[in-house]
Design an enzyme around this catalytic site. Structure first.
Site, PDB file in Angstrom:
ATOM      1  N   THR A 138      -9.418   9.584  -2.973  1.00 45.62           N
ATOM      2  CA  THR A 138      -9.665   9.553  -1.339  1.00 45.62           C
ATOM      3  C   THR A 138      -9.222  10.283  -0.660  1.00 45.62           C
ATOM      4  O   THR A 138      -8.650  11.455  -1.066  1.00 45.62           O
ATOM      5  CB  THR A 138      -8.401   8.551  -1.671  1.00 45.62           C
ATOM      6  N   ASP A 139      -9.706  11.105   0.620  1.00 45.05           N
ATOM      7  CA  ASP A 139      -9.263  11.680   1.595  1.00 45.05           C
ATOM      8  C   ASP A 139      -7.392  11.584   1.510  1.00 45.05           C
ATOM      9  O   ASP A 139      -6.987  12.310   2.084  1.00 45.05           O
ATOM     10  CB  ASP A 139      -9.986  11.361   3.002  1.00 45.05           C
ATOM     11  N   GLU A 140      -6.772  10.353   1.259  1.00 49.19           N
ATOM     12  CA  GLU A 140      -5.512  10.458   1.961  1.00 49.19           C
ATOM     13  C   GLU A 140      -4.517  11.297   0.761  1.00 49.19           C
ATOM     14  O   GLU A 140      -3.044  11.469   1.468  1.00 49.19           O
ATOM     15  CB  GLU A 140      -5.172   8.865   1.408  1.00 49.19           C
ATOM     16  N   TYR A 164       0.502   5.378  -2.883  1.00 47.66           N
ATOM     17  CA  TYR A 164      -0.807   5.411  -3.141  1.00 47.66           C
ATOM     18  C   TYR A 164      -1.464   6.468  -2.747  1.00 47.66           C
ATOM     19  O   TYR A 164      -2.154   6.742  -4.037  1.00 47.66           O
ATOM     20  CB  TYR A 164      -1.472   4.320  -1.906  1.00 47.66           C
ATOM     21  N   LYS A 168      -2.510   8.942  -6.094  1.00 46.84           N
ATOM     22  CA  LYS A 168      -4.286   9.197  -6.529  1.00 46.84           C
ATOM     23  C   LYS A 168      -4.055  11.064  -6.572  1.00 46.84           C
ATOM     24  O   LYS A 168      -5.180  10.995  -7.766  1.00 46.84           O
ATOM     25  CB  LYS A 168      -5.322   8.582  -5.198  1.00 46.84           C
TER      26      LYS A 168
HETATM   27  P1  NAD Z   1     -10.434  -2.730  -4.439  1.00 51.89           P
HETATM   28  O1  NAD Z   1      -8.858  -2.808  -4.910  1.00 51.89           O
HETATM   29  O2  NAD Z   1     -11.295  -3.193  -3.848  1.00 51.89           O
HETATM   30  O3  NAD Z   1     -11.191  -2.302  -5.916  1.00 51.89           O
HETATM   31  C1  NAD Z   1     -10.183  -2.040  -7.146  1.00 51.89           C
HETATM   32  C2  NAD Z   1     -10.214  -2.589  -8.670  1.00 51.89           C
HETATM   33  O4  NAD Z   1      -9.687  -1.954  -9.480  1.00 51.89           O
HETATM   34  C3  NAD Z   1     -10.583  -4.431  -8.303  1.00 51.89           C
HETATM   35  O5  NAD Z   1     -11.573  -4.923  -9.213  1.00 51.89           O
HETATM   36  C4  NAD Z   1      -9.072  -4.589  -9.549  1.00 51.89           C
HETATM   37  O6  NAD Z   1      -9.793  -5.402 -10.638  1.00 51.89           O
HETATM   38  C5  NAD Z   1      -9.700  -3.735 -10.512  1.00 51.89           C
HETATM   39  N1  NAD Z   1      -8.597  -2.909 -11.090  1.00 51.89           N
HETATM   40  C6  NAD Z   1      -7.036  -3.135 -10.490  1.00 51.89           C
HETATM   41  N2  NAD Z   1      -6.064  -2.723 -11.323  1.00 51.89           N
HETATM   42  C7  NAD Z   1      -6.960  -2.383 -13.010  1.00 51.89           C
HETATM   43  C8  NAD Z   1      -6.646  -1.775 -13.777  1.00 51.89           C
HETATM   44  N3  NAD Z   1      -5.175  -1.213 -14.360  1.00 51.89           N
HETATM   45  N4  NAD Z   1      -8.115  -2.083 -14.767  1.00 51.89           N
HETATM   46  C9  NAD Z   1      -8.501  -2.186 -15.157  1.00 51.89           C
HETATM   47  N5  NAD Z   1      -9.660  -2.459 -13.285  1.00 51.89           N
HETATM   48  C10 NAD Z   1      -8.003  -3.071 -12.329  1.00 51.89           C
HETATM   49  O7  NAD Z   1     -10.717  -1.232  -4.240  1.00 51.89           O
HETATM   50  P2  NAD Z   1     -11.877  -0.128  -3.659  1.00 51.89           P
HETATM   51  O8  NAD Z   1     -11.744  -0.245  -2.107  1.00 51.89           O
HETATM   52  O9  NAD Z   1     -13.132  -0.444  -4.634  1.00 51.89           O
HETATM   53  O10 NAD Z   1     -11.649   1.382  -3.916  1.00 51.89           O
HETATM   54  C11 NAD Z   1     -12.451   1.470  -5.529  1.00 51.89           C
HETATM   55  C12 NAD Z   1     -12.052   2.788  -5.386  1.00 51.89           C
HETATM   56  O11 NAD Z   1     -12.139   4.156  -4.488  1.00 51.89           O
HETATM   57  C13 NAD Z   1     -10.184   3.186  -5.682  1.00 51.89           C
HETATM   58  O12 NAD Z   1     -10.290   4.116  -6.614  1.00 51.89           O
HETATM   59  C14 NAD Z   1      -9.832   3.737  -4.298  1.00 51.89           C
HETATM   60  O13 NAD Z   1      -8.437   5.279  -4.477  1.00 51.89           O
HETATM   61  C15 NAD Z   1     -11.308   4.726  -3.831  1.00 51.89           C
HETATM   62  N6  NAD Z   1     -11.492   5.049  -2.478  1.00 51.89           N
HETATM   63  C16 NAD Z   1     -11.284   3.911  -1.807  1.00 51.89           C
HETATM   64  C17 NAD Z   1     -11.619   4.248  -0.054  1.00 51.89           C
HETATM   65  C18 NAD Z   1     -12.207   2.755   0.563  1.00 51.89           C
HETATM   66  O14 NAD Z   1     -12.080   2.951   1.701  1.00 51.89           O
HETATM   67  N7  NAD Z   1     -11.706   1.934   0.272  1.00 51.89           N
HETATM   68  C19 NAD Z   1     -12.052   5.227   0.134  1.00 51.89           C
HETATM   69  C20 NAD Z   1     -11.691   6.270  -0.641  1.00 51.89           C
HETATM   70  C21 NAD Z   1     -11.798   6.020  -2.060  1.00 51.89           C
HETATM   71  O1  DAU Z   2      -9.379   6.998   3.676  1.00 50.07           O
HETATM   72  C1  DAU Z   2      -9.125   6.317   2.375  1.00 50.07           C
HETATM   73  C2  DAU Z   2      -8.782   5.008   1.953  1.00 50.07           C
HETATM   74  O2  DAU Z   2      -9.029   4.113   3.296  1.00 50.07           O
HETATM   75  C3  DAU Z   2      -8.216   4.610   0.629  1.00 50.07           C
HETATM   76  O3  DAU Z   2      -8.202   5.911  -0.143  1.00 50.07           O
HETATM   77  C4  DAU Z   2      -7.536   3.255   0.677  1.00 50.07           C
HETATM   78  O4  DAU Z   2      -8.186   2.730  -0.655  1.00 50.07           O
HETATM   79  C5  DAU Z   2      -7.797   2.234   1.673  1.00 50.07           C
HETATM   80  O5  DAU Z   2      -7.657   1.037   2.112  1.00 50.07           O
HETATM   81  C6  DAU Z   2      -8.440   3.046   2.875  1.00 50.07           C
HETATM   82  O6  DAU Z   2      -7.182   3.113   3.501  1.00 50.07           O
HETATM   83  P1  DAU Z   2      -6.415   2.310   5.274  1.00 50.07           P
HETATM   84  O7  DAU Z   2      -4.540   3.014   4.860  1.00 50.07           O
HETATM   85  O8  DAU Z   2      -7.285   3.901   5.888  1.00 50.07           O
HETATM   86  O9  DAU Z   2      -7.215   1.763   5.523  1.00 50.07           O
HETATM   87  P2  DAU Z   2      -7.121   0.935   6.073  1.00 50.07           P
HETATM   88  O10 DAU Z   2      -8.239  -1.177   5.948  1.00 50.07           O
HETATM   89  O11 DAU Z   2      -6.000  -0.769   4.790  1.00 50.07           O
HETATM   90  O12 DAU Z   2      -6.147   0.178   7.664  1.00 50.07           O
HETATM   91  C7  DAU Z   2      -7.275   1.464   8.099  1.00 50.07           C
HETATM   92  C8  DAU Z   2      -6.057   1.078   9.815  1.00 50.07           C
HETATM   93  O13 DAU Z   2      -6.219   0.598  10.398  1.00 50.07           O
HETATM   94  C9  DAU Z   2      -4.786   1.872   8.819  1.00 50.07           C
HETATM   95  O14 DAU Z   2      -5.016   2.884  10.616  1.00 50.07           O
HETATM   96  C10 DAU Z   2      -4.275   0.564   8.914  1.00 50.07           C
HETATM   97  C11 DAU Z   2      -4.698  -0.152  10.714  1.00 50.07           C
HETATM   98  N1  DAU Z   2      -4.467  -1.376  10.309  1.00 50.07           N
HETATM   99  C12 DAU Z   2      -4.593  -1.391   8.801  1.00 50.07           C
HETATM  100  C13 DAU Z   2      -4.247  -3.463   8.660  1.00 50.07           C
HETATM  101  C14 DAU Z   2      -4.443  -3.428   7.718  1.00 50.07           C
HETATM  102  C15 DAU Z   2      -4.002  -1.336  11.420  1.00 50.07           C
HETATM  103  O15 DAU Z   2      -3.665  -1.328  12.103  1.00 50.07           O
HETATM  104  N2  DAU Z   2      -3.453  -2.969  10.883  1.00 50.07           N
HETATM  105  C16 DAU Z   2      -3.932  -3.718   9.628  1.00 50.07           C
HETATM  106  O16 DAU Z   2      -3.449  -5.567   9.837  1.00 50.07           O
END
Ligand code: NAD
Ligand code: DAU
Length: 357
Positions: A138-140, A164, A168
């Site tokens: 992630t970019d975080e 988180y 990562k």
């Molecule tokens: P998600 O939470 O939707 O899915 C995570 C999956 O991992 C789920 O299916 C869960 O059951 C599985 N899991 C959790 N713990 C586990 C374990 N111990 N063993 C096996 N499986 C397990 O997450 P996502 O949003 O699809 O993110 C996927 C990956 O991409 C993550 O590594 C996250 O850090 C990264 N990422 C997410 C975003 C985003 O915007 N969602 C952006 C950049 C990177």
């Molecule tokens: O940047 C990549 C990341 O993006 C991933 O690594 C994470 O897995 C993914 O969850 C996401 O993180 P964020 O914290 O940016 O996503 P989220 O959807 O939780 O929130 C997006 C923005 O909106 C953030 O600035 C927080 C804000 N927010 C979120 C929620 C859930 C609100 O204002 N209200 C809310 O209820």
């Protein structure tokens, strides 16, 4: 379809949001490949998302934990896997603030377990240079930007702010160290915020869509001026495809949509789309539901990705416009109530009360 040797791919976290989109993408595009999903089915994993693939010869679903070394060893051997696409993680920042330990376990220990299993298997297989361990991150990990700072590049120093992000970052460092020490053919990607189908209701975009449909308030943290850089999940999948096929082992690639939006502007856009697309909303206009709530502790102000390395070196750019793909995403949540409604479980309601009370 490209002419290439079939791969045997382990997708960890393949029942989650991005993992499942990737599994569908990969099975469509490379039907000769073997795809084995390893997913614990935590609250965020949903096997129904993969049901269209169940029964297909080249697809297998295994419910299990990436921290279970015996299971991972057995799978790598029995399936003779040559590629790991590692998505499995605890992924939600707000949950990491409520309970960081699960994040350390899955994201750090889980990645370490996979790396060690992959290393031993890779050695037994004779260290093929075409094998791959792709770590999806992630970019975080880069921390937070000021309003005028340039976007994150691959050389931006790590400065993770939430549990988180720190977990990562720890996993990224392990992957990097395994490359440096053992020469494993690893790749790391750091991506910005994704949106699209099959995202768990706790994340901003599905949460806003669902709350509008239910007539519930739309919680915006702090002043709503935080900025995120949004990418359609299908574009993330095509970027990972390019990195797996053309990326140089040992390298990191940033992936982003070049679409920076303030949270409040995104919420307004979602309200407009919902007002236009959804008949009989409980509250109309839906922006009347917007409520500014207490800020997320340590809330990062701004993320932005400089994706010029993957563009110039591997030829990838996102194909989707935010207007088109956000509209499609909103329509998806409108027409897939049967997918998200069961996820609003008692456990989810308890989590919701804890964060938003
Ligand atoms: P998600 O939470 O939707 O899915 C995570 C999956 O991992 C789920 O299916 C869960 O059951 C599985 N899991 C959790 N713990 C586990 C374990 N111990 N063993 C096996 N499986 C397990 O997450 P996502 O949003 O699809 O993110 C996927 C990956 O991409 C993550 O590594 C996250 O850090 C990264 N990422 C997410 C975003 C985003 O915007 N969602 C952006 C950049 C990177
Ligand atoms: O940047 C990549 C990341 O993006 C991933 O690594 C994470 O897995 C993914 O969850 C996401 O993180 P964020 O914290 O940016 O996503 P989220 O959807 O939780 O929130 C997006 C923005 O909106 C953030 O600035 C927080 C804000 N927010 C979120 C929620 C859930 C609100 O204002 N209200 C809310 O209820």
């Amino acid at each position: 379809m490209p002419l290439r040797e079939p791969r045997r791919v382990l997708v960890t976290g393949g029942a989650g949001f991005i993992g499942s989109n990737f599994v569908h993408y990969w099975c469509d595009r490379y039907p000769v490949d073997r795809v084995v999903v390893l997913d614990l089915l935590s609250y965020a994993g949903n096997r129904r998302t993969l049901e269209a693939l169940e029964g297909q010869e080249n697809f297998r679903f295994v419910q299990g934990d990436i921290c279970d070394r015996t299971l991972v060893d057995a799978l790598l051997k029995a399936e003779n896997l040559d590629t790991i696409a590692h998505f499995a993680a605890e992924s939600h920042v707000d949950r990491s603030i409520l309970g960081p330990e699960a994040f350390v376990r899955t994201n750090v220990l889980g990645t370490s377990t996979l790396l060690e299993a992959f290393r031993q298997r890779w050695n037994k297989r004779g260290c093929p240079q075409s094998d791959r361990f792709l770590h999806i991150s992630t970019d975080e990990v880069y921390g937070s930007l000021g309003p005028d700072d340039p976007p994150f590049t691959e050389t931006t120093p790590y400065s993770p702010n939430s549990p988180y992000a720190a977990s990562k970052a720890g996993s990224d460092h392990l992957v990097r160290a395994y490359r440096h020490t053992y020469g494993l053919p690893t790749l790391i990607t750091n991506c910005s915020n994704n949106y699209g189908p099959y995202q768990f209701p706790e994340k901003l975009i599905p949460l806003i869509c669902i709350n509008i449909l239910l007539g519930k308030s739309l919680p915006v943290y702090g002043d709503g001026q935080n900025v995120r850089d949004w990418l359609y999940v299908g574009d993330h999948c095509s970027a990972l495809d390019v990195v797996l096929h053309k990326g140089t082992p040992g390298e990191t690639y940033n992936i982003g949509g070049n679409t920076q939006i303030k949270n409040i502007d995104l919420v307004y856009t979602l309200c407009q789309l919902m007002d236009e697309l959804a008949p009989n909303l409980p509250v109309h206009p839906s922006r009347d539901l917007i409520t500014f709530v207490k800020d997320r502790p340590g809330h990062d102000r701004r993320y932005a990705i400089d994706a010029s390395k993957i563009k110039t070196q591997l030829g990838w750019t996102p194909q989707e416009s935010i207007q088109g793909s956000l509209r499609r995403t909103v329509k998806w949540y409108l027409t897939h109530r049967d997918w998200w409604e069961p996820l609003l479980s008692e456990e989810y309601q308890a989590y919701y009360r804890q964060v938003y009370a």
